[in-house]
Design a protein around this motif. Structure first.
Motif, mmCIF file in Angstrom:
data_model
loop_
_atom_site.group_PDB
_atom_site.id
_atom_site.type_symbol
_atom_site.label_atom_id
_atom_site.label_comp_id
_atom_site.label_asym_id
_atom_site.label_seq_id
_atom_site.Cartn_x
_atom_site.Cartn_y
_atom_site.Cartn_z
ATOM 1 N N ALA A 1 45.789 57.078 45.404
ATOM 2 C CA ALA A 1 44.393 57.032 45.816
ATOM 3 C C ALA A 1 43.778 55.673 45.466
ATOM 4 N N LEU A 2 42.908 55.213 46.331
ATOM 5 C CA LEU A 2 42.303 53.887 46.231
ATOM 6 C C LEU A 2 40.909 53.986 45.627
ATOM 7 N N THR A 3 40.620 53.167 44.608
ATOM 8 C CA THR A 3 39.308 53.212 43.955
ATOM 9 C C THR A 3 38.415 52.036 44.327
ATOM 10 N N ARG A 4 39.036 50.914 44.729
ATOM 11 C CA ARG A 4 38.243 49.708 44.972
ATOM 12 C C ARG A 4 38.988 48.774 45.917
ATOM 13 N N LEU A 5 38.211 48.061 46.753
ATOM 14 C CA LEU A 5 38.738 46.985 47.601
ATOM 15 C C LEU A 5 37.889 45.748 47.382
ATOM 16 N N ILE A 6 38.533 44.604 47.344
ATOM 17 C CA ILE A 6 37.839 43.331 47.228
ATOM 18 C C ILE A 6 38.242 42.493 48.432
ATOM 19 N N VAL A 7 37.251 42.034 49.195
ATOM 20 C CA VAL A 7 37.515 41.256 50.398
ATOM 21 C C VAL A 7 36.857 39.896 50.244
ATOM 22 N N SER A 8 37.675 38.836 50.206
ATOM 23 C CA SER A 8 37.147 37.472 50.180
ATOM 24 C C SER A 8 36.737 37.098 51.596
ATOM 25 N N LEU A 9 35.520 36.612 51.746
ATOM 26 C CA LEU A 9 35.003 36.299 53.075
ATOM 27 C C LEU A 9 35.444 34.905 53.524
ATOM 28 N N TYR B 1 40.632 36.887 55.876
ATOM 29 C CA TYR B 1 40.032 37.699 54.824
ATOM 30 C C TYR B 1 41.132 38.047 53.824
ATOM 31 N N ARG B 2 40.992 37.592 52.615
ATOM 32 C CA ARG B 2 41.957 37.952 51.569
ATOM 33 C C ARG B 2 41.535 39.310 51.007
ATOM 34 N N VAL B 3 42.455 40.272 51.015
ATOM 35 C CA VAL B 3 42.128 41.629 50.607
ATOM 36 C C VAL B 3 42.936 42.011 49.360
ATOM 37 N N SER B 4 42.231 42.499 48.345
ATOM 38 C CA SER B 4 42.859 43.015 47.132
ATOM 39 C C SER B 4 42.414 44.456 46.952
ATOM 40 N N ALA B 5 43.188 45.222 46.197
ATOM 41 C CA ALA B 5 42.874 46.640 46.008
ATOM 42 C C ALA B 5 43.176 47.068 44.590
ATOM 43 N N GLN B 6 42.570 48.183 44.220
ATOM 44 C CA GLN B 6 42.847 48.812 42.936
ATOM 45 C C GLN B 6 43.022 50.303 43.190
ATOM 46 N N THR B 7 44.098 50.866 42.651
ATOM 47 C CA THR B 7 44.344 52.306 42.800
ATOM 48 C C THR B 7 44.002 53.005 41.491
ATOM 49 N N VAL B 8 44.100 54.329 41.499
ATOM 50 C CA VAL B 8 43.721 55.113 40.321
ATOM 51 C C VAL B 8 44.573 54.792 39.092
ATOM 52 N N VAL C 1 30.412 54.477 49.586
ATOM 53 C CA VAL C 1 30.895 53.302 48.868
ATOM 54 C C VAL C 1 29.712 52.511 48.306
ATOM 55 N N LYS C 2 29.911 51.950 47.128
ATOM 56 C CA LYS C 2 28.944 51.018 46.553
ATOM 57 C C LYS C 2 29.421 49.624 46.937
ATOM 58 N N VAL C 3 28.525 48.814 47.512
ATOM 59 C CA VAL C 3 28.886 47.475 47.983
ATOM 60 C C VAL C 3 28.246 46.434 47.082
ATOM 61 N N GLU C 4 29.084 45.546 46.542
ATOM 62 C CA GLU C 4 28.608 44.389 45.785
ATOM 63 C C GLU C 4 29.024 43.158 46.576
ATOM 64 N N ALA C 5 28.029 42.404 47.084
ATOM 65 C CA ALA C 5 28.342 41.283 47.977
ATOM 66 C C ALA C 5 27.783 39.967 47.464
ATOM 67 N N THR C 6 28.587 38.929 47.611
ATOM 68 C CA THR C 6 28.156 37.549 47.408
ATOM 69 C C THR C 6 28.528 36.800 48.687
ATOM 70 N N LYS C 7 28.242 35.512 48.745
ATOM 71 C CA LYS C 7 28.626 34.726 49.925
ATOM 72 C C LYS C 7 30.139 34.563 50.024
ATOM 73 N N GLN D 1 32.571 36.924 48.589
ATOM 74 C CA GLN D 1 33.374 38.144 48.629
ATOM 75 C C GLN D 1 32.520 39.396 48.649
ATOM 76 N N VAL D 2 33.178 40.473 49.047
ATOM 77 C CA VAL D 2 32.567 41.799 49.061
ATOM 78 C C VAL D 2 33.464 42.705 48.226
ATOM 79 N N THR D 3 32.861 43.423 47.280
ATOM 80 C CA THR D 3 33.600 44.407 46.484
ATOM 81 C C THR D 3 33.117 45.785 46.894
ATOM 82 N N LEU D 4 34.063 46.630 47.257
ATOM 83 C CA LEU D 4 33.757 47.993 47.686
ATOM 84 C C LEU D 4 34.268 48.951 46.616
ATOM 85 N N ILE D 5 33.358 49.672 45.982
ATOM 86 C CA ILE D 5 33.715 50.620 44.930
ATOM 87 C C ILE D 5 33.444 52.016 45.489
#
Length: 177
Positions: free
Chosen positions: A79-87, A151-158, A109-115, A117-121
């Motif tokens: 299961a996936l808990t978080r995605l980080i997408v570099s813009l 878009y560079r994509v990173s993820a975090q699982t449980v 999803v909770k979105v934390e965005a900067t110019k 990257q975007v972090t999706l929790i």
């Protein structure tokens, strides 16, 4: 030539060895504390095959439809808990971001965005072996010419304490997109 041949044969050989070893174990009658169990475990080949499947997420599709840029993520075995997408540097702004399941329903999803990257929790981890689609709507580019957005994509699982790199999603944009 030998290196190419080794790359082709080695994975098959390893899977064959693993499967044969597991089949041999499955055929033995398990014994615990001197008692023989009623029947041998005959499901080892299927279990071994599932262990060989990648458990990490991967990018399965990217594209543009109308005014929407999307990146599809195949979740994998955990299961996936978080995605980080570099813009990409070409993106000036976007109006809306959503995460959709394979049926097009919103995933909370909770979105934390900067110019940069975007972090999706995710409110609840996204189930293993499913698909999530990150959808950027109203994307405004810095330049008015053709480009390949990366878009560079990173993820975090449980089970992970840190993110891992999933890959780079590429979306080809032309003046007419």
């Amino acid at each position: 030539m030998m290196n190419k041949l080794a790359r082709l044969i080695l994975p098959t050989l390893l899977i064959t060895i693993a499967t044969n070893t597991v089949e041999t174990i499955a055929q033995a009658s398990p014994v615990i504390s001197g008692e023989q169990l009623p029947q041998p475990i005959a499901d080892y080949p299927r279990v071994a095959a599932s262990l060989l499947k990648p458990s990490v997420p991967k990018i399965s599709e990217t594209g543009i439809t109308n005014d929407r840029y999307f990146i599809q993520i195949q979740v994998g075995g955990e299961a996936l808990t978080r995605l980080i997408v570099s813009l990409p540097e070409q993106i000036e702004a976007f109006k809306h971001l959503s995460v959709l399941d394979r049926n097009g329903r919103n995933i909370p999803v909770k979105v934390e965005a900067t110019k940069q990257q975007v972090t999706l929790i995710f409110a609840r981890p996204i189930s293993a072996e499913t698909t999530a689609e990150i959808s950027f709507e109203g994307v405004q580019l810095r330049k008015d010419d053709s480009a390949t957005l990366r878009y560079r994509v990173s993820a975090q699982t449980v089970s992970m304490s840190k993110e891992i790199l999933v890959g780079t999603a590429k979306i080809k944009v032309s003046k007419h997109s």
